[in-house]
Design a protein around this motif. Structure first.
Motif: not given
Length: 69
Positions: A36-56
């Motif tokens: 489902p699209a919402a699951v893929v969206w959530g996984v992508l933004w979970t990875i994006g959250t990790t990347a954002a916190l890593g940049l910070i």
């Protein structure tokens, strides 16, 4: 990285998560990569959250932890 910039970087994934119910391309019956699209969206933004916190953490200002006494 200045504090306002840190907040902006951290806010991008948070806004994406909170906007999920309101995005028509995510709330469909279509499948993305067989899921489902919402699951893929959530996984992508979970990875994006990790990347954002890593940049910070990487570009943030750190105090010298050497001689704190």
């Amino acid at each position: 990285m200045t504090p306002p910039m840190r907040y902006a970087v951290a806010a991008v994934p948070a806004v994406a998560f909170f906007a999920t119910p309101f995005l028509p391309f995510v709330n469909t019956t279509r499948l993305w990569l067989g899921m489902p699209a919402a699951v893929v969206w959530g996984v992508l933004w979970t990875i994006g959250t990790t990347a954002a916190l890593g940049l910070i953490d990487c570009f943030g200002t750190h105090q010298d932890e050497g001689d704190a006494a």
